[in-house]
Write a protein that holds these residues in place. Sequence first.
Motif, PDB file in Angstrom:
ATOM      1  N   LYS A  13      42.057 -14.521   7.334  1.00 55.11           N
ATOM      2  CA  LYS A  13      43.163 -14.447   8.292  1.00 55.11           C
ATOM      3  C   LYS A  13      42.804 -13.508   9.429  1.00 55.11           C
ATOM      4  O   LYS A  13      42.388 -12.367   9.205  1.00 55.11           O
ATOM      5  CB  LYS A  13      44.429 -13.934   7.631  1.00 55.11           C
ATOM      6  N   ASP A  70      43.951 -11.035  12.006  1.00 58.74           N
ATOM      7  CA  ASP A  70      45.129 -10.172  12.148  1.00 58.74           C
ATOM      8  C   ASP A  70      45.653 -10.111  13.581  1.00 58.74           C
ATOM      9  O   ASP A  70      46.746  -9.610  13.815  1.00 58.74           O
ATOM     10  CB  ASP A  70      44.819  -8.761  11.642  1.00 58.74           C
ATOM     11  N   HIS A  74      40.940 -10.116   5.742  1.00 59.39           N
ATOM     12  CA  HIS A  74      41.549  -9.902   7.057  1.00 59.39           C
ATOM     13  C   HIS A  74      40.458  -9.556   8.057  1.00 59.39           C
ATOM     14  O   HIS A  74      39.654  -8.660   7.811  1.00 59.39           O
ATOM     15  CB  HIS A  74      42.589  -8.780   6.985  1.00 59.39           C
TER      16      HIS A  74
END
Length: 153
Positions: free
Chosen positions: A100, A102, A142
């Motif tokens: 992912k 951020d 992340h």
Amino acid sequence: MLKLNKVQQKKYDEIIDNLKLKSIKITEIRSNIIKLIIISEHINIQQLTLKLEKLLGNVNLASIYNTIDLLLKEHSISSNTFDGKNIWYELSTNKSAHIKCDECGDIKHVSVDKLNNINFNEFEKLLNDRNKHLEHVKIELHVICEQCQTKTK
């Protein structure tokens, strides 16, 4: 009508067979929710509702939530929250990983074949020391993606 490729159809058939074994009725909305989750890899309720409305017209939101609850209970799907707010649904696997960003919120699913190179035995050893049995693993990485890194330079 939603079209599935061979791999997706196999996953769909497995879920449907499992539900039928438990005498769970396969309604049109349940069938389409399962297909949309398979096709999308990650989908939230808002996206699911919009896609279902395009396919079926007016849909009952309670039916969507009830189907999601049923699929979670049957371990056919799992849920993730990447931002602490939205819940995303995907097919259940015993190993899953996501990357992912951020900054922009983009989420990429790591393919199962790439996860096979990770030594999950270390997790089992850690749990065996505590007399626990490993059910499944979720890894969330992340990052700041390349596009976001370029924007900040």
